[in-house]
Write a protein that holds these residues in place. Structure first.
Motif, PDB file in Angstrom:
ATOM      1  N   HIS A 184      38.491  50.986  40.046  1.00  0.00           N
ATOM      2  CA  HIS A 184      39.731  50.386  40.518  1.00  0.00           C
ATOM      3  C   HIS A 184      40.275  49.400  39.482  1.00  0.00           C
ATOM      4  O   HIS A 184      39.519  48.604  38.915  1.00  0.00           O
ATOM      5  CB  HIS A 184      39.516  49.625  41.839  1.00  0.00           C
ATOM      6  CG  HIS A 184      39.107  50.488  42.982  1.00  0.00           C
ATOM      7  ND1 HIS A 184      37.788  50.761  43.272  1.00  0.00           N
ATOM      8  CD2 HIS A 184      39.849  51.162  43.900  1.00  0.00           C
ATOM      9  CE1 HIS A 184      37.729  51.557  44.325  1.00  0.00           C
ATOM     10  NE2 HIS A 184      38.960  51.808  44.727  1.00  0.00           N
ATOM     11  N   VAL A 185      41.588  49.453  39.239  1.00  0.00           N
ATOM     12  CA  VAL A 185      42.289  48.443  38.441  1.00  0.00           C
ATOM     13  C   VAL A 185      43.531  48.017  39.228  1.00  0.00           C
ATOM     14  O   VAL A 185      44.103  48.799  39.993  1.00  0.00           O
ATOM     15  CB  VAL A 185      42.673  48.958  37.038  1.00  0.00           C
ATOM     16  CG1 VAL A 185      41.435  49.221  36.216  1.00  0.00           C
ATOM     17  CG2 VAL A 185      43.541  50.210  37.121  1.00  0.00           C
ATOM     18  N   PHE A 186      43.956  46.769  39.030  1.00  0.00           N
ATOM     19  CA  PHE A 186      44.963  46.172  39.904  1.00  0.00           C
ATOM     20  C   PHE A 186      46.081  45.469  39.124  1.00  0.00           C
ATOM     21  O   PHE A 186      45.848  44.902  38.062  1.00  0.00           O
ATOM     22  CB  PHE A 186      44.309  45.105  40.806  1.00  0.00           C
ATOM     23  CG  PHE A 186      43.164  45.589  41.634  1.00  0.00           C
ATOM     24  CD1 PHE A 186      43.362  46.015  42.942  1.00  0.00           C
ATOM     25  CD2 PHE A 186      41.871  45.608  41.119  1.00  0.00           C
ATOM     26  CE1 PHE A 186      42.296  46.443  43.719  1.00  0.00           C
ATOM     27  CE2 PHE A 186      40.795  46.036  41.886  1.00  0.00           C
ATOM     28  CZ  PHE A 186      41.014  46.457  43.186  1.00  0.00           C
ATOM     29  N   TRP A 187      47.261  45.508  39.700  1.00  0.00           N
ATOM     30  CA  TRP A 187      48.310  44.525  39.470  1.00  0.00           C
ATOM     31  C   TRP A 187      48.434  43.790  40.804  1.00  0.00           C
ATOM     32  O   TRP A 187      49.043  44.294  41.754  1.00  0.00           O
ATOM     33  CB  TRP A 187      49.634  45.190  39.128  1.00  0.00           C
ATOM     34  CG  TRP A 187      49.765  45.675  37.717  1.00  0.00           C
ATOM     35  CD1 TRP A 187      48.794  45.764  36.776  1.00  0.00           C
ATOM     36  CD2 TRP A 187      50.975  46.150  37.110  1.00  0.00           C
ATOM     37  NE1 TRP A 187      49.309  46.274  35.611  1.00  0.00           N
ATOM     38  CE2 TRP A 187      50.645  46.512  35.779  1.00  0.00           C
ATOM     39  CE3 TRP A 187      52.292  46.308  37.545  1.00  0.00           C
ATOM     40  CZ2 TRP A 187      51.598  47.028  34.895  1.00  0.00           C
ATOM     41  CZ3 TRP A 187      53.239  46.811  36.670  1.00  0.00           C
ATOM     42  CH2 TRP A 187      52.900  47.153  35.361  1.00  0.00           C
ATOM     43  N   PRO A 188      47.905  42.584  40.935  1.00  0.00           N
ATOM     44  CA  PRO A 188      47.790  41.973  42.275  1.00  0.00           C
ATOM     45  C   PRO A 188      49.066  41.372  42.848  1.00  0.00           C
ATOM     46  O   PRO A 188      49.180  41.231  44.068  1.00  0.00           O
ATOM     47  CB  PRO A 188      46.721  40.901  42.070  1.00  0.00           C
ATOM     48  CG  PRO A 188      46.782  40.581  40.607  1.00  0.00           C
ATOM     49  CD  PRO A 188      47.157  41.848  39.908  1.00  0.00           C
ATOM     50  N   ARG A 189      50.025  40.973  42.001  1.00  0.00           N
ATOM     51  CA  ARG A 189      51.270  40.383  42.536  1.00  0.00           C
ATOM     52  C   ARG A 189      52.429  40.773  41.620  1.00  0.00           C
ATOM     53  O   ARG A 189      52.427  40.453  40.419  1.00  0.00           O
ATOM     54  CB  ARG A 189      51.151  38.857  42.642  1.00  0.00           C
ATOM     55  CG  ARG A 189      52.354  38.179  43.333  1.00  0.00           C
ATOM     56  CD  ARG A 189      52.115  36.684  43.471  1.00  0.00           C
ATOM     57  NE  ARG A 189      53.281  35.954  43.940  1.00  0.00           N
ATOM     58  CZ  ARG A 189      53.492  35.562  45.202  1.00  0.00           C
ATOM     59  NH1 ARG A 189      52.601  35.859  46.131  1.00  0.00           N
ATOM     60  NH2 ARG A 189      54.570  34.879  45.518  1.00  0.00           N
TER      61      ARG A 189
END
Length: 474
Positions: A184-189
């Protein structure tokens, strides 16, 4: 060697796995013990992996408008079964969390044609998802389904993030040649601008109660017992065909146009996650928990799964806390509690409330300070308190699950080719429960703040053990 062969065969065919134990799962959390878990994502981290073996890969763009209560997601699903059948799907959900869910609760799922991958970009007939050269903005445009035409731009407000240099959990006795993998990789906001042109059912005149008060069209109990969905005609509902009268009823459904626009004047927030599952879902996990939360000042997300007993019921949990413009910390020590649960008609013990606690390591703490604390002899209470204050960031998100958006029978949604592989697994009964509700966040000792949350509780396998007898390979 024998266990490697068993694992390799089961990863392809779906047969029952032996009980390997904790030595055969290598979680992303274990590999960053004593280290700063936060890493910023690069462009390469956002490339589609698309290996030539069984896997499912998704790119999911969530959106939440705090003023209107409109939230949902747009998702690309790319899957490969046994290396011989590849397909792609576009799924879309939009829901109004501030009104009765009869007013706006739209779902579409559409099979994609002539799809192709180009690094972080994805293309298909009448669909494109492109990442700009600055790695700051995604542009998603889709007209594959007339009910959900979308043109949305997602711009990072905080850096992207991942856990460690390789944000993967591996299954097997050799990380170099794993039986399976989760990543998993994220752009959180993020900020969302753009438009959605939808076709939704025409609102029916609402009945009046005895007292003249409005009678809800869909009570919570009715929502929990709603019938299985039929996917769009250009999608694949696994070969299940509706009865003729249901088909006629759907054809006669009157639709009206609904235009929704997200502008800079009314901030719409987003969380983006790219996920990869490189093994059979019922071997990888027996349950999932997911939540993202946005308020004006903070965002929080948590994604976790619990493996079957074959991998020691291991919990892998990743939480992220952000301010308006910074990642504040990553938490691998999380407590996602189901509260006031009761068994529903499907047979799962479904919660009515959630309490999610994160114990994050602040993003700015260097490896040396974390390693020193881990390796140090027993510290005094005062030293521990100072260390925790300097390095940790605690958060609690809580709320009641008032609004069940949908209970999804996964076996009714997946394509027939995939369904044939797992339909004989008697111990597997996957359901996803989706909720959209107002939650509160308490960050450290600050006052509680209100925001909107999207939560998903997923049950896959019954009990702690799936035995050989649970599988019917005939």
């Amino acid at each position: 060697m024998l266990r490697w062969i068993q694992g390799g065969i089961s990863a392809v065919t779906g047969i029952a796995e032996p009980e390997y134990g904790s030595d055969y799962i290598h979680s992303v959390a274990d590999r960053v013990k004593g280290k700063q878990p936060y890493r910023e994502t690069s462009r390469k981290d956002l490339h589609w992996l698309a290996p030539d073996h069984t896997n499912v890969e998704t790119a999911t763009f969530y959106f939440t408008n705090l003023e209107s209560g409109i939230l949902g997601f747009a998702q690309i699903i790319h899957s490969n079964v046994i290396g011989i059948h590849t397909q792609a799907q576009f799924t879309f959900r939009v829901y109004d969390a501030r009104v009765d869910n009869e007013d706006l609760n739209l779902w579409t799922s559409t099979k994609l044609e002539n799809f192709r991958i180009d690094g972080p970009n994805f293309y298909a007939d009448n669909l494109s998802v492109e990442l700009d050269q600055d790695n700051r903005t995604y542009h998603l445009k889709s007209s594959v389904n007339e009910k959900s035409r979308v043109d949305l731009t997602f711009t990072r407000l905080t850096p992207g993030c991942k856990v460690g240099d390789d944000p993967s959990t591996y299954y097997g006795d050799n990380i170099g040649e794993p039986w399976g993998r989760m990543r998993h990789v994220f752009w959180p906001r993020n900020k969302v601008t753009g438009k959605m042109d939808l076709k939704v059912p025409v609102k029916q005149q609402e009945p009046e109660g005895v007292s003249g008060e409005r009678v809800p069209q869909n009570t919570e109990q009715q929502a929990r017992e709603q019938p299985k969905r039929k996917t769009d005609e250009d999608g694949d509902n696994g070969g299940d065909q509706p009865a003729e009268d249901e088909e006629a009823e759907e054809e006669e459904e009157e639709l009206e146009d609904l235009h929704i626009e997200f502008t800079d004047e009314s901030l719409t927030l987003s969380m983006f996650v790219m996920a990869f599952q490189g093994m059979k879902p019922h071997h990888a996990a027996k349950a999932w928990n997911f939540l993202y939360y946005h308020s004006k000042d903070h965002s929080l997300s948590l994604m976790e799964f619990i493996t079957p007993k074959s991998y020691a019921n291991t919990k892998v949990s990743v939480g992220i806390i952000t301010s308006k413009d910074e990642v504040l910390g990553i938490s691998l020590n999380n407590d996602f509690r189901h509260l006031n649960s009761s068994v529903d008609s499907v047979g799962w013990n479904v919660p009515k409330d959630l309490s999610v606690k994160l114990n994050a390591i602040r993003r700015t703490v260097p490896d040396e300070k974390i390693a020193a604390a881990v390796s140090a002899p027993t510290n005094s209470p005062a030293e521990k308190e100072k260390y925790n204050k300097d390095t940790q960031l605690n958060a609690v998100v809580e709320g009641k699950l008032h609004r069940l958006v949908e209970r999804i029978d996964v076996m009714n949604e997946i394509p027939s080719f995939v369904k044939s592989i797992v339909s004989g697994v008697a111990g597997t009964k996957p359901y996803i429960y989706q909720y959209a509700d107002e939650f509160t966040l308490q960050l450290q000792d600050a006052s509680k703040e209100k925001g909107l949350a999207w939560a998903e509780v997923t049950f896959i396998s019954e009990g702690e053990t799936i035995t050989d007898e649970s599988y019917d390979e005939a």
